[in-house]
Scaffold this motif. Structure first.
Motif, PDB file in Angstrom:
ATOM      1  N   ALA A  35       0.875  -1.152  -0.122  1.00  0.00           N
ATOM      2  CA  ALA A  35       0.203   0.110   0.040  1.00  0.00           C
ATOM      3  C   ALA A  35       0.899   1.255   0.135  1.00  0.00           C
ATOM      4  O   ALA A  35       2.592   1.350   0.295  1.00  0.00           O
ATOM      5  CB  ALA A  35      -1.613  -0.102   1.300  1.00  0.00           C
ATOM      6  N   THR A  36       0.298   2.278  -0.621  1.00  0.00           N
ATOM      7  CA  THR A  36       0.909   3.722  -0.614  1.00  0.00           C
ATOM      8  C   THR A  36       0.322   4.603   1.016  1.00  0.00           C
ATOM      9  O   THR A  36       0.067   3.340   1.495  1.00  0.00           O
ATOM     10  CB  THR A  36       0.403   4.246  -1.518  1.00  0.00           C
ATOM     11  OG1 THR A  36      -0.339   4.334  -1.550  1.00  0.00           O
ATOM     12  CG2 THR A  36       1.680   4.284  -3.098  1.00  0.00           C
ATOM     13  N   GLY A  37       0.791   5.330   0.591  1.00  0.00           N
ATOM     14  CA  GLY A  37       1.230   6.557   2.228  1.00  0.00           C
ATOM     15  C   GLY A  37       1.884   7.019   3.087  1.00  0.00           C
ATOM     16  O   GLY A  37       2.892   5.517   2.954  1.00  0.00           O
ATOM     17  N   SER A  38       1.570   7.462   3.882  1.00  0.00           N
ATOM     18  CA  SER A  38       2.747   6.856   5.085  1.00  0.00           C
ATOM     19  C   SER A  38       3.026   6.223   6.370  1.00  0.00           C
ATOM     20  O   SER A  38       3.564   6.019   6.532  1.00  0.00           O
ATOM     21  CB  SER A  38       2.553   9.009   6.298  1.00  0.00           C
ATOM     22  OG  SER A  38       2.301   9.797   5.302  1.00  0.00           O
ATOM     23  N   THR A  39       1.705   5.605   6.476  1.00  0.00           N
ATOM     24  CA  THR A  39       1.343   4.725   7.367  1.00  0.00           C
ATOM     25  C   THR A  39       3.060   3.559   7.160  1.00  0.00           C
ATOM     26  O   THR A  39       3.430   3.118   8.179  1.00  0.00           O
ATOM     27  CB  THR A  39       0.308   3.872   7.954  1.00  0.00           C
ATOM     28  OG1 THR A  39      -0.775   5.556   7.749  1.00  0.00           O
ATOM     29  CG2 THR A  39       0.266   3.440   8.478  1.00  0.00           C
ATOM     30  N   ASP A  67      -3.742   0.077  -5.571  1.00  0.00           N
ATOM     31  CA  ASP A  67      -4.644   0.954  -5.956  1.00  0.00           C
ATOM     32  C   ASP A  67      -3.672   2.700  -6.765  1.00  0.00           C
ATOM     33  O   ASP A  67      -2.666   2.278  -7.433  1.00  0.00           O
ATOM     34  CB  ASP A  67      -5.195   2.230  -5.101  1.00  0.00           C
ATOM     35  CG  ASP A  67      -4.465   2.290  -4.115  1.00  0.00           C
ATOM     36  OD1 ASP A  67      -3.070   2.465  -3.665  1.00  0.00           O
ATOM     37  OD2 ASP A  67      -5.110   2.658  -2.614  1.00  0.00           O
ATOM     38  N   TYR A  80       1.092   5.994  -7.632  1.00  0.00           N
ATOM     39  CA  TYR A  80       1.266   4.961  -6.732  1.00  0.00           C
ATOM     40  C   TYR A  80       2.951   4.011  -7.760  1.00  0.00           C
ATOM     41  O   TYR A  80       3.512   3.107  -6.646  1.00  0.00           O
ATOM     42  CB  TYR A  80       0.546   4.300  -6.747  1.00  0.00           C
ATOM     43  CG  TYR A  80      -0.556   4.891  -5.883  1.00  0.00           C
ATOM     44  CD1 TYR A  80      -0.176   6.437  -5.165  1.00  0.00           C
ATOM     45  CD2 TYR A  80      -1.645   4.689  -4.773  1.00  0.00           C
ATOM     46  CE1 TYR A  80      -0.696   7.137  -3.828  1.00  0.00           C
ATOM     47  CE2 TYR A  80      -2.889   5.677  -4.326  1.00  0.00           C
ATOM     48  CZ  TYR A  80      -1.903   6.648  -3.504  1.00  0.00           C
ATOM     49  OH  TYR A  80      -2.510   7.391  -2.515  1.00  0.00           O
ATOM     50  N   GLY A 132      -3.065   0.814   4.803  1.00  0.00           N
ATOM     51  CA  GLY A 132      -3.331   1.223   5.606  1.00  0.00           C
ATOM     52  C   GLY A 132      -4.859   1.779   5.500  1.00  0.00           C
ATOM     53  O   GLY A 132      -5.746   0.307   5.003  1.00  0.00           O
ATOM     54  N   ILE A 133      -5.089   2.650   6.238  1.00  0.00           N
ATOM     55  CA  ILE A 133      -7.365   3.498   6.491  1.00  0.00           C
ATOM     56  C   ILE A 133      -6.766   4.450   6.634  1.00  0.00           C
ATOM     57  O   ILE A 133      -6.140   5.397   6.765  1.00  0.00           O
ATOM     58  CB  ILE A 133      -7.393   2.241   8.024  1.00  0.00           C
ATOM     59  CG1 ILE A 133      -8.712   2.839   7.779  1.00  0.00           C
ATOM     60  CG2 ILE A 133      -6.768   3.580   9.050  1.00  0.00           C
ATOM     61  CD1 ILE A 133      -9.434   2.165   8.883  1.00  0.00           C
ATOM     62  N   GLY A 134      -8.043   4.503   5.261  1.00  0.00           N
ATOM     63  CA  GLY A 134      -8.552   6.279   6.013  1.00  0.00           C
ATOM     64  C   GLY A 134      -9.109   6.747   7.074  1.00  0.00           C
ATOM     65  O   GLY A 134      -9.469   5.967   7.274  1.00  0.00           O
ATOM     66  N   GLY A 140      -7.375   0.695   0.535  1.00  0.00           N
ATOM     67  CA  GLY A 140      -7.318   1.278  -0.807  1.00  0.00           C
ATOM     68  C   GLY A 140      -7.550   2.519  -1.190  1.00  0.00           C
ATOM     69  O   GLY A 140      -7.343   3.318  -0.636  1.00  0.00           O
ATOM     70  N   PHE A 141      -8.731   2.400  -2.387  1.00  0.00           N
ATOM     71  CA  PHE A 141      -9.313   4.389  -3.005  1.00  0.00           C
ATOM     72  C   PHE A 141     -10.920   3.216  -2.562  1.00  0.00           C
ATOM     73  O   PHE A 141     -11.648   4.254  -3.762  1.00  0.00           O
ATOM     74  CB  PHE A 141      -9.036   4.222  -3.403  1.00  0.00           C
ATOM     75  CG  PHE A 141      -7.833   5.213  -3.469  1.00  0.00           C
ATOM     76  CD1 PHE A 141      -7.588   6.231  -2.494  1.00  0.00           C
ATOM     77  CD2 PHE A 141      -7.239   5.321  -5.169  1.00  0.00           C
ATOM     78  CE1 PHE A 141      -6.511   7.229  -2.406  1.00  0.00           C
ATOM     79  CE2 PHE A 141      -5.800   5.847  -4.471  1.00  0.00           C
ATOM     80  CZ  PHE A 141      -5.896   7.381  -3.201  1.00  0.00           C
ATOM     81  N   ASN A 165      -4.465  13.493   1.046  1.00  0.00           N
ATOM     82  CA  ASN A 165      -3.611  13.550  -0.136  1.00  0.00           C
ATOM     83  C   ASN A 165      -3.236  14.192  -0.872  1.00  0.00           C
ATOM     84  O   ASN A 165      -1.842  14.819  -1.344  1.00  0.00           O
ATOM     85  CB  ASN A 165      -4.347  12.674  -1.411  1.00  0.00           C
ATOM     86  CG  ASN A 165      -4.133  11.178  -0.104  1.00  0.00           C
ATOM     87  OD1 ASN A 165      -4.092  11.200   0.112  1.00  0.00           O
ATOM     88  ND2 ASN A 165      -4.529  10.318  -1.900  1.00  0.00           N
ATOM     89  N   LYS A 203      -6.880   8.381  13.305  1.00  0.00           N
ATOM     90  CA  LYS A 203      -7.090   6.927  13.224  1.00  0.00           C
ATOM     91  C   LYS A 203      -8.219   6.607  13.884  1.00  0.00           C
ATOM     92  O   LYS A 203      -8.744   5.760  13.621  1.00  0.00           O
ATOM     93  CB  LYS A 203      -5.897   6.552  12.481  1.00  0.00           C
ATOM     94  CG  LYS A 203      -5.356   6.639  11.413  1.00  0.00           C
ATOM     95  CD  LYS A 203      -5.807   7.091   9.949  1.00  0.00           C
ATOM     96  CE  LYS A 203      -5.066   7.488   8.781  1.00  0.00           C
ATOM     97  NZ  LYS A 203      -3.444   7.297   8.341  1.00  0.00           N
TER      98      LYS A 203
HETATM   99  N1  GLP Z   1      -4.542   4.887  -1.066  1.00  0.00           N
HETATM  100  C1  GLP Z   1      -4.218   5.572   0.336  1.00  0.00           C
HETATM  101  C2  GLP Z   1      -4.686   3.621   0.940  1.00  0.00           C
HETATM  102  O1  GLP Z   1      -3.967   2.906   0.394  1.00  0.00           O
HETATM  103  C3  GLP Z   1      -3.859   4.525   2.625  1.00  0.00           C
HETATM  104  O2  GLP Z   1      -3.968   3.366   3.269  1.00  0.00           O
HETATM  105  C4  GLP Z   1      -5.260   6.102   2.756  1.00  0.00           C
HETATM  106  C5  GLP Z   1      -4.100   6.699   4.094  1.00  0.00           C
HETATM  107  O3  GLP Z   1      -2.987   7.196   3.746  1.00  0.00           O
HETATM  108  P1  GLP Z   1      -1.524   7.724   5.128  1.00  0.00           P
HETATM  109  O4  GLP Z   1      -1.181   6.405   5.579  1.00  0.00           O
HETATM  110  O5  GLP Z   1      -1.004   8.530   4.615  1.00  0.00           O
HETATM  111  O6  GLP Z   1      -2.980   8.311   5.646  1.00  0.00           O
HETATM  112  O7  GLP Z   1      -4.296   6.763   1.581  1.00  0.00           O
HETATM  113  C6  GLP Z   1      -4.261   6.462   0.232  1.00  0.00           C
HETATM  114  O8  GLP Z   1      -6.239   6.240   0.708  1.00  0.00           O
END
Ligand code: GLP
Length: 261
Positions: A35-39, A67, A80, A132-134, A140-141, A165, A203
């Motif tokens: 997954a992407t994102g900072s987490t 995604d 991504y 991760g989780i939004g 994902g998205f 984002n 979160k």
């Molecule tokens: N599509 C990605 C998710 O996969 C990710 O979990 C979320 C949270 O990102 P972060 O971990 O930066 O809070 O961001 C985006 O929406």
């Protein structure tokens, strides 16, 4: 669903990297969904450290994308695909030939979605999917009210997700695409092991709804409750709204050591 409360993001990263290392030890060609994102960054850092020390061999590992933005050129720094190349593949020394992801530039977006869904099953399925989780509970998205049976498809982002984002686009929300391709929730649920990492107070509500709320499309991550092997790793701040936190701590502290997550 197992909930593991760790002291901080670094400990969460180490725990999950260890699970990935064990998986690669018994299945060197495992398909890891990332997954992407900072987490997830602490996971990738911990796994890269294991590769450098020789504790894990990723020579045959395969990486799958969760995604993608629609319409960003593949070499755009915030596609991504580029992010994963930079944050996962390069630090691990994994080549693009071991990587699979959806084509966010395809003219036939629906065709690209179906092709990616098929590519995942043709590859034997994802062995471990990191999530991760939004803040709204998306995985994902898959934004709130996504079908819990959904397959890989195009989605329109909520304004909140675009705001969240925008930090990756120099703070300019106008640069954040409106449309994305995401593995569906039904697709994600086909992975053999789901590992969701959530850190930080922001979160905490989403984690409580995911773990202790009803299974409901309004909180897409609650679909993890349907999975036979789902692990939710949270730091103290993200766990702060869990009513059963003490129970989760107790069971994790007393589980057999050989079991892992
Ligand atoms: N599509 C990605 C998710 O996969 C990710 O979990 C979320 C949270 O990102 P972060 O971990 O930066 O809070 O961001 C985006 O929406």
């Amino acid at each position: 669903m197992e909930v593991v409360i760790v002291p901080d993001a670094e400990a969460g990263g180490e725990l999950i990297a260890e699970a990935m290392a064990k998986l690669l030890g018994r299945k060197p060609g495992a398909l890891l969904g990332v997954a992407t994102g900072s987490t997830p960054l602490p996971v990738y850092e911990a796994l890269a450290a294991k590769v450098r020390s020789g504790a894990v061999d990723v020579g045959q590992a395969r990486i799958a994308q969760l995604d993608e933005y629609v319409g960003l050129p593949a070499d755009h720094p915030e596609s991504y695909r580029s992010v994963l190349r930079r944050e996962v593949l390069e630090p691990l020394g994994i080549g693009m030939d071991q990587f699979t992801g959806p084509d966010g530039t395809a003219e036939d977006v629906q065709g690209a979605c179906e092709a990616y869904d098929k590519a995942l099953s043709d590859a034997g399925g994802v062995d471990l999917q990191l999530l991760g989780i939004g803040t709204d509970g998306h995985i994902g998205f898959n934004e709130p009210c996504s079908s819990l049976a959904s397959r890989t498809r195009i989605k329109t982002l909520t304004e909140q997700t675009r705001i969240d984002n925008a930090r990756f686009f120099g703070g300019d929300i106008g640069q954040v695409p409106h449309h994305v391709i995401t593995q569906g929730i039904g697709t994600i649920l086909e992975a053999r092991h789901l590992v969701l990492l959530a850190t930080g107070e922001g979160k905490a509500d989403a984690v409580a709804a995911t773990v202790e709320g009803p299974i409901a499309a309004v909180c897409p991550a609650s679909a993890l409750q349907l999975h036979p092997h789902a692990t939710v790793v949270v730091d103290e701040a993200a766990a702060s709204k869990l009513k059963l936190a003490d129970y989760f701590r107790h069971t994790y502290a007393n589980k057999p050591e050989w079991q892992g997550i």
